[in-house]
Scaffold this motif. Structure first.
Motif, PDB file in Angstrom:
ATOM      1  N   GLY A 129       0.830  -1.119  -0.005  1.00  0.00           N
ATOM      2  CA  GLY A 129       0.070   0.126   0.100  1.00  0.00           C
ATOM      3  C   GLY A 129       0.821   1.459   0.015  1.00  0.00           C
ATOM      4  O   GLY A 129       0.512   2.179  -0.786  1.00  0.00           O
ATOM      5  N   ILE A 130       1.939   1.449   0.791  1.00  0.00           N
ATOM      6  CA  ILE A 130       2.728   2.531   0.773  1.00  0.00           C
ATOM      7  C   ILE A 130       3.356   2.706  -0.527  1.00  0.00           C
ATOM      8  O   ILE A 130       3.534   3.815  -0.939  1.00  0.00           O
ATOM      9  N   THR A 131       3.886   1.639  -1.124  1.00  0.00           N
ATOM     10  CA  THR A 131       4.217   1.556  -2.376  1.00  0.00           C
ATOM     11  C   THR A 131       3.734   2.234  -3.534  1.00  0.00           C
ATOM     12  O   THR A 131       3.723   2.937  -4.372  1.00  0.00           O
ATOM     13  N   LEU A 132       2.240   1.906  -3.544  1.00  0.00           N
ATOM     14  CA  LEU A 132       1.262   2.453  -4.353  1.00  0.00           C
ATOM     15  C   LEU A 132       1.089   3.900  -4.012  1.00  0.00           C
ATOM     16  O   LEU A 132       0.888   4.767  -4.875  1.00  0.00           O
ATOM     17  N   GLY A 133       0.962   4.411  -2.831  1.00  0.00           N
ATOM     18  CA  GLY A 133       0.697   5.493  -2.489  1.00  0.00           C
ATOM     19  C   GLY A 133       2.168   6.407  -2.647  1.00  0.00           C
ATOM     20  O   GLY A 133       1.642   7.498  -3.359  1.00  0.00           O
ATOM     21  N   ALA A 134       3.014   6.014  -2.728  1.00  0.00           N
ATOM     22  CA  ALA A 134       4.444   6.768  -2.901  1.00  0.00           C
ATOM     23  C   ALA A 134       4.371   6.796  -4.328  1.00  0.00           C
ATOM     24  O   ALA A 134       4.821   8.012  -4.844  1.00  0.00           O
ATOM     25  N   LEU A 135       3.967   5.974  -5.401  1.00  0.00           N
ATOM     26  CA  LEU A 135       3.952   6.006  -6.600  1.00  0.00           C
ATOM     27  C   LEU A 135       2.941   7.161  -7.150  1.00  0.00           C
ATOM     28  O   LEU A 135       3.271   7.883  -7.967  1.00  0.00           O
ATOM     29  N   LEU A 136       1.761   6.781  -6.694  1.00  0.00           N
ATOM     30  CA  LEU A 136       0.534   7.966  -7.148  1.00  0.00           C
ATOM     31  C   LEU A 136       0.890   9.361  -6.707  1.00  0.00           C
ATOM     32  O   LEU A 136       0.751  10.408  -7.359  1.00  0.00           O
ATOM     33  N   GLN A 137       1.572   9.449  -5.667  1.00  0.00           N
ATOM     34  CA  GLN A 137       1.695  11.005  -5.090  1.00  0.00           C
ATOM     35  C   GLN A 137       3.292  11.586  -5.891  1.00  0.00           C
ATOM     36  O   GLN A 137       3.340  12.809  -5.984  1.00  0.00           O
ATOM     37  N   GLY A 138       3.868  10.845  -6.780  1.00  0.00           N
ATOM     38  CA  GLY A 138       4.639  11.271  -7.560  1.00  0.00           C
ATOM     39  C   GLY A 138       6.429  11.116  -6.989  1.00  0.00           C
ATOM     40  O   GLY A 138       6.470  11.068  -5.927  1.00  0.00           O
ATOM     41  N   ILE A 139       6.959  10.652  -8.050  1.00  0.00           N
ATOM     42  CA  ILE A 139       8.409  10.355  -8.032  1.00  0.00           C
ATOM     43  C   ILE A 139       9.329  11.319  -8.507  1.00  0.00           C
ATOM     44  O   ILE A 139       9.064  11.794  -9.737  1.00  0.00           O
ATOM     45  N   LYS A 140      10.217  12.195  -7.782  1.00  0.00           N
ATOM     46  CA  LYS A 140      11.026  13.025  -8.635  1.00  0.00           C
ATOM     47  C   LYS A 140      11.936  12.474  -9.304  1.00  0.00           C
ATOM     48  O   LYS A 140      12.805  11.450  -9.042  1.00  0.00           O
ATOM     49  N   VAL A 141      12.012  13.020 -10.753  1.00  0.00           N
ATOM     50  CA  VAL A 141      12.993  12.365 -11.761  1.00  0.00           C
ATOM     51  C   VAL A 141      13.791  13.839 -12.270  1.00  0.00           C
ATOM     52  O   VAL A 141      13.529  14.766 -12.249  1.00  0.00           O
ATOM     53  N   GLU A 142      14.897  13.210 -12.214  1.00  0.00           N
ATOM     54  CA  GLU A 142      16.054  14.479 -12.662  1.00  0.00           C
ATOM     55  C   GLU A 142      16.692  13.547 -14.087  1.00  0.00           C
ATOM     56  O   GLU A 142      17.599  12.692 -13.603  1.00  0.00           O
ATOM     57  N   PRO A 282       3.390   8.529 -12.746  1.00  0.00           N
ATOM     58  CA  PRO A 282       2.705   9.653 -13.175  1.00  0.00           C
ATOM     59  C   PRO A 282       3.278  10.793 -12.999  1.00  0.00           C
ATOM     60  O   PRO A 282       3.981  11.668 -12.202  1.00  0.00           O
ATOM     61  N   GLY A 283       2.647  11.698 -14.203  1.00  0.00           N
ATOM     62  CA  GLY A 283       3.308  13.202 -14.216  1.00  0.00           C
ATOM     63  C   GLY A 283       4.778  13.206 -14.644  1.00  0.00           C
ATOM     64  O   GLY A 283       5.323  14.117 -14.982  1.00  0.00           O
ATOM     65  N   ARG A 284       5.378  12.177 -14.608  1.00  0.00           N
ATOM     66  CA  ARG A 284       6.711  12.314 -15.241  1.00  0.00           C
ATOM     67  C   ARG A 284       7.349  11.528 -16.394  1.00  0.00           C
ATOM     68  O   ARG A 284       8.120  11.949 -17.252  1.00  0.00           O
ATOM     69  N   VAL A 285       7.045  10.044 -16.531  1.00  0.00           N
ATOM     70  CA  VAL A 285       7.558   9.241 -17.735  1.00  0.00           C
ATOM     71  C   VAL A 285       6.458   8.512 -18.101  1.00  0.00           C
ATOM     72  O   VAL A 285       5.467   7.892 -17.524  1.00  0.00           O
ATOM     73  N   THR A 286       6.075   8.617 -19.321  1.00  0.00           N
ATOM     74  CA  THR A 286       5.123   7.680 -20.027  1.00  0.00           C
ATOM     75  C   THR A 286       5.551   6.447 -20.303  1.00  0.00           C
ATOM     76  O   THR A 286       6.816   6.329 -20.494  1.00  0.00           O
ATOM     77  N   ILE A 287       4.707   5.557 -20.799  1.00  0.00           N
ATOM     78  CA  ILE A 287       4.991   4.101 -21.121  1.00  0.00           C
ATOM     79  C   ILE A 287       6.076   4.141 -22.504  1.00  0.00           C
ATOM     80  O   ILE A 287       6.809   3.266 -22.449  1.00  0.00           O
ATOM     81  N   TRP A 288       5.719   5.172 -23.247  1.00  0.00           N
ATOM     82  CA  TRP A 288       6.411   4.982 -24.553  1.00  0.00           C
ATOM     83  C   TRP A 288       8.029   5.465 -24.164  1.00  0.00           C
ATOM     84  O   TRP A 288       8.975   5.030 -24.874  1.00  0.00           O
ATOM     85  N   GLN A 289       8.001   6.518 -23.224  1.00  0.00           N
ATOM     86  CA  GLN A 289       9.472   6.855 -22.953  1.00  0.00           C
ATOM     87  C   GLN A 289      10.078   5.672 -22.187  1.00  0.00           C
ATOM     88  O   GLN A 289      11.303   5.877 -22.319  1.00  0.00           O
ATOM     89  N   ALA A 290       9.418   5.100 -21.239  1.00  0.00           N
ATOM     90  CA  ALA A 290      10.214   4.069 -20.567  1.00  0.00           C
ATOM     91  C   ALA A 290      10.372   2.501 -21.241  1.00  0.00           C
ATOM     92  O   ALA A 290      11.025   1.909 -20.768  1.00  0.00           O
TER      93      ALA A 290
END
Length: 336
Positions: A129-142, A282-290
């Protein structure tokens, strides 16, 4: 040209959905386990999942392995971001699996193994559940790397998702026991389902209210046209399924509570898919980019085309062979 990236996204989504459904109910039984009476009730609860629990985790392997193979960039970003909850999940699953077997092999310490089985189930579920929540809230990507810190996954929203999944899996477990058992355990499972149903609706409501404010795209997809066409009926569908679940818990159709619980989970997963599509982060990387190169996707698809029907076949066969109500005799999956 066929868009293999979309096909692979569908394969992984199906694998994750099947894992949630199949491993969800046996994790749920583990969550409730210490609430059952020592002896016959606990043995019967174990027997209800013994023939199938190992196979249920196959879908987790397929989902994780598929993500690595088909979307390597997403895997490379998500794994460092969520190392802690993912490792906690795996340790919980290992702890639970060892306890499952040793409670039969080492009767002198059965109380200890029972506690370990429950603890491992709770840790694995809460971490998921924490993993899902962390993914939904957004992961910082550089660039093409994870750009956040070690504790970014730990937020009030991710903890809320962890508690929500504990309640959801416990409800699935109670529904499975209503279907597959009889006697005192069957009655206890109905009693648990009666308070888990409103609890699940409460936490689902809280998660649903919080999610649109996490990421701008969530608000846009749910409350702007055409997403509004889904946002309006979705609460009604969930509410209708909840009413049917509540009624099912009180009647004599033993299969109905589990099936209506699955409907609520299914609607939740549809809502999740609407929120994040077509992103893998979410909000960072699309399936096509990845996505992996086209040739790699083709090569892997041949393997999946062979293995997926085999997995579905032996899973369906196992559930068919071990259908019906269960007894209380000492029973380990490796004894059969």
């Amino acid at each position: 040209m066929i868009d293999l990236t979309v096909i692979w996204a569908g394969i992984i989504a199906v694998a994750i959905a099947l894992y949630v459904v199949m491993d969800g109910f046996d994790l749920g039984i583990g969550i409730l386990f210490l609430r059952f009476r020592v002896g016959e009730e606990r043995d019967m609860a174990m027997n209800a999942i013994a023939p199938v629990w190992d196979g249920n985790e196959t879908w987790l392997v397929l989902g994780g392995g598929g993500l690595l193979a088909a979307f390597p960039l997403a895997y490379a970003i998500i794994l460092p971001a969520l190392y802690a909850p993912l490792i906690a999940m795996l340790l919980g699953l290992v702890f639970r699996g060892v306890a499952f077997e040793f409670r039969w092999r080492d009767p002198a310490h059965r109380k200890l193994w029972d506690a370990a089985f429950c603890t491992g189930s709770v840790f694995a579920t809460f971490a998921q559940g924490i993993t899902l929540g962390a993914l939904l809230q957004g992961i910082k990507v550089e660039g093409r790397h994870y750009g956040g810190g070690w504790w970014d996954w730990l937020t009030p929203f991710s903890l809320l998702c962890g508690f929500s999944l504990l309640i959801g899996y416990a409800l699935l477990g109670a529904g499975w026991l209503i279907w597959r058992t009889e006697g005192k355990l069957h009655d206890d499972a109905r009693r648990f389902a009666k308070f888990l149903t409103p609890a699940l609706l409460t936490v689902l409501g809280l998660v649903s209210l919080a999610t649109p404010f996490l990421e701008g795209q969530y608000w846009q997809r749910w409350f702007a046209f055409p997403g509004l066409l889904v946002a309006v009926p979705m609460p009604l569908l969930v509410g209708g399924a909840a009413i049917m679940l509540w009624r099912a818990v009180g009647n004599d159709k033993d299969h109905a509570p589990f099936l209506w619980s699955l409907v609520i989970f299914g609607l939740s997963m549809v809502g999740l898919a609407i929120s994040i599509w077509p992103d893998v982060i979410p909000g960072r990387v699309t399936i096509w980019q990845a996505a992996a190169p086209y040739d790699s996707q083709i090569f892997m698809l041949f393997g999946v085309a062979v293995m997926l029907p085999l997995i579905l076949g032996y899973t369906a066969w196992a559930y068919w062979v071990f259908r019906g109500k269960v007894g209380t005799g000492s029973y380990s999956a490796h004894d059969h």
